[in-house]
Design a protein around this motif. Structure first.
Motif, mmCIF file in Angstrom:
data_model
loop_
_atom_site.group_PDB
_atom_site.id
_atom_site.type_symbol
_atom_site.label_atom_id
_atom_site.label_comp_id
_atom_site.label_asym_id
_atom_site.label_seq_id
_atom_site.Cartn_x
_atom_site.Cartn_y
_atom_site.Cartn_z
ATOM 1 N N HIS A 318 26.510 32.309 85.508
ATOM 2 C CA HIS A 318 27.445 31.825 84.496
ATOM 3 C C HIS A 318 26.956 30.514 83.892
ATOM 4 C CE1 HIS A 318 31.218 30.962 82.472
ATOM 5 N NE2 HIS A 318 31.210 29.744 83.056
ATOM 6 N N ARG A 319 26.440 29.599 84.650
ATOM 7 C CA ARG A 319 25.939 28.343 84.129
ATOM 8 C C ARG A 319 24.719 28.562 83.254
ATOM 9 N NH1 ARG A 319 27.619 23.585 86.425
ATOM 10 N NH2 ARG A 319 26.468 22.745 84.642
ATOM 11 N N ILE A 320 23.816 29.456 83.686
ATOM 12 C CA ILE A 320 22.626 29.731 82.870
ATOM 13 C C ILE A 320 23.033 30.335 81.542
ATOM 14 C CG2 ILE A 320 20.553 31.168 82.723
ATOM 15 C CD1 ILE A 320 20.197 30.842 85.716
ATOM 16 N N HIS A 324 22.404 28.825 77.849
ATOM 17 C CA HIS A 324 21.689 29.596 76.847
ATOM 18 C C HIS A 324 22.491 29.650 75.525
ATOM 19 C CE1 HIS A 324 19.119 32.674 75.131
ATOM 20 N NE2 HIS A 324 20.216 33.424 74.916
ATOM 21 N N LEU A 325 23.805 29.832 75.616
ATOM 22 C CA LEU A 325 24.605 29.890 74.410
ATOM 23 C C LEU A 325 24.616 28.571 73.673
ATOM 24 C CD1 LEU A 325 27.673 31.999 75.653
ATOM 25 C CD2 LEU A 325 25.797 32.739 74.164
#
Length: 327
Positions: A318-320, A324-325
């Motif tokens: 979720h953090r990655i 990325h977004l």
């Protein structure tokens, strides 16, 4: 009509999220480690139980040898007491003037005769014994057998060497017609010390072994008596389980053995020829219960690990994705 499109395993694998891949690999690796650990635990547990049983056999054998020695001494002492009984002295005293009589058939007794103690006393002191009353020239005059089996001919016509050995303080152990016997001979003398007769008591060694085992673990123990060279079982406390004549080498694999080692040399002490025997099979039910408890503990730890690891992967993923977004 369009056909169904099938994806190759590599395409499907690429579509699996990173967290799912990591979790799947972890599960596969954990399963392999689980099976290896289970097999190793089973072997270690079996080895530990076997070692513990061998140690217990050694401890019991030391006690068995003490009891066996004590019974040998008690047997010899009983023969000395029997030879001094007034009834026996009176019987052989009558031979002094007229002699024991011409050679003739041996007089057999199926119940204890007057020159022996009552059956209850015999059973308590020496067991199902054979008894012979010999003339001074070594001829058997009277015989008592408390067992249905007839007296061994080699005992009925005992040699001079056998009688000499049986006259020792602790008696002798001799194999007669394939069966080992504990034999004790005591002279019956008049007040001047002249030998009027010889009392001979004989008891199968298997009976002695059975009584020794009954003192420790009735119905469960197994004690055997080896040949002088230690290579063959001459008698055992349970002949139906361990038959006389069995080679000691044949016990390997089937039984756990504590005691004399073949080729170690002849021992002067009969007790040193004793071995304690137990079936080699490890109790599967006990191992199963122990392993089941260990598996339950490992399963709980594995579930906690998978849950925590899965949550951690989801959080990292979720953090990655959020990073990325933003980029």
């Amino acid at each position: 009509m369009r056909g169904i499109r099938l994806f190759s395993p590599s395409v499907l694998w690429k579509r699996v999220p990173l967290a799912g891949k990591a979790l799947l690999v972890t599960l596969l690796a954990g399963s392999a480690v689980w099976m290896a650990a289970d097999q190793r635990a089973s072997r270690s547990l079996e080895s530990m139980i076997r070692h513990d049983r061998e140690t217990q056999l050694q401890i019991r054998l030391r006690t068995d040898r003490i009891r066996f020695d004590r019974r040998l001494r008690a047997f010899s002492q009983a023969a000395t007491v029997f030879a001094e009984r007034a009834a026996l002295q009176s019987l052989v005293g009558g031979w002094q003037g007229r002699g024991p009589g011409p050679p003739g058939p041996v007089v057999y007794h199926g119940v204890p005769p007057s020159w022996l103690p009552p059956r209850a006393v015999l059973s308590a002191l020496v067991g199902p014994v054979y008894a012979l009353l010999l003339t001074p020239d070594g001829r058997t005059r009277k015989a008592y057998q408390s067992r249905a089996r007839n007296l061994p001919p080699a005992l009925l016509h005992a040699s001079a060497d056998l009688l000499r050995g049986a006259s020792r303080e602790d008696g002798a152990i001799a194999v007669l017609d394939g069966t080992p016997f504990l034999i004790t001979a005591r002279p019956v003398t008049d007040p001047s010390g002249r030998v009027l007769a010889t009392l001979v008591l004989a008891l199968p060694v298997g009976v002695v072994l059975n009584r020794v085992v009954q003192e420790d673990s009735p119905g469960r123990g197994l004690l055997a008596f080896l040949s002088v060279d230690g290579t063959q079982v001459l008698a055992s406390s349970r002949p139906t389980v361990l038959a006389p004549g069995t080679a000691r080498s044949a016990l390997r694999g089937r039984f756990l053995v504590a005691g004399a080692v073949p080729g170690a040399g002849a021992s002067a002490e009969p007790a040193e020829r004793l071995i304690r025997v137990a079936r080699a099979d490890v109790p599967e039910a006990l191992i199963g219960r122990i392993l089941a408890q260990a598996r339950d503990q490992r399963l709980l730890m594995a579930l906690v690990f998978v849950l925590v690891f899965g949550l951690l992967l989801l959080w990292i993923t979720h953090r990655i994705r959020a990073l990325h977004l933003r980029i």
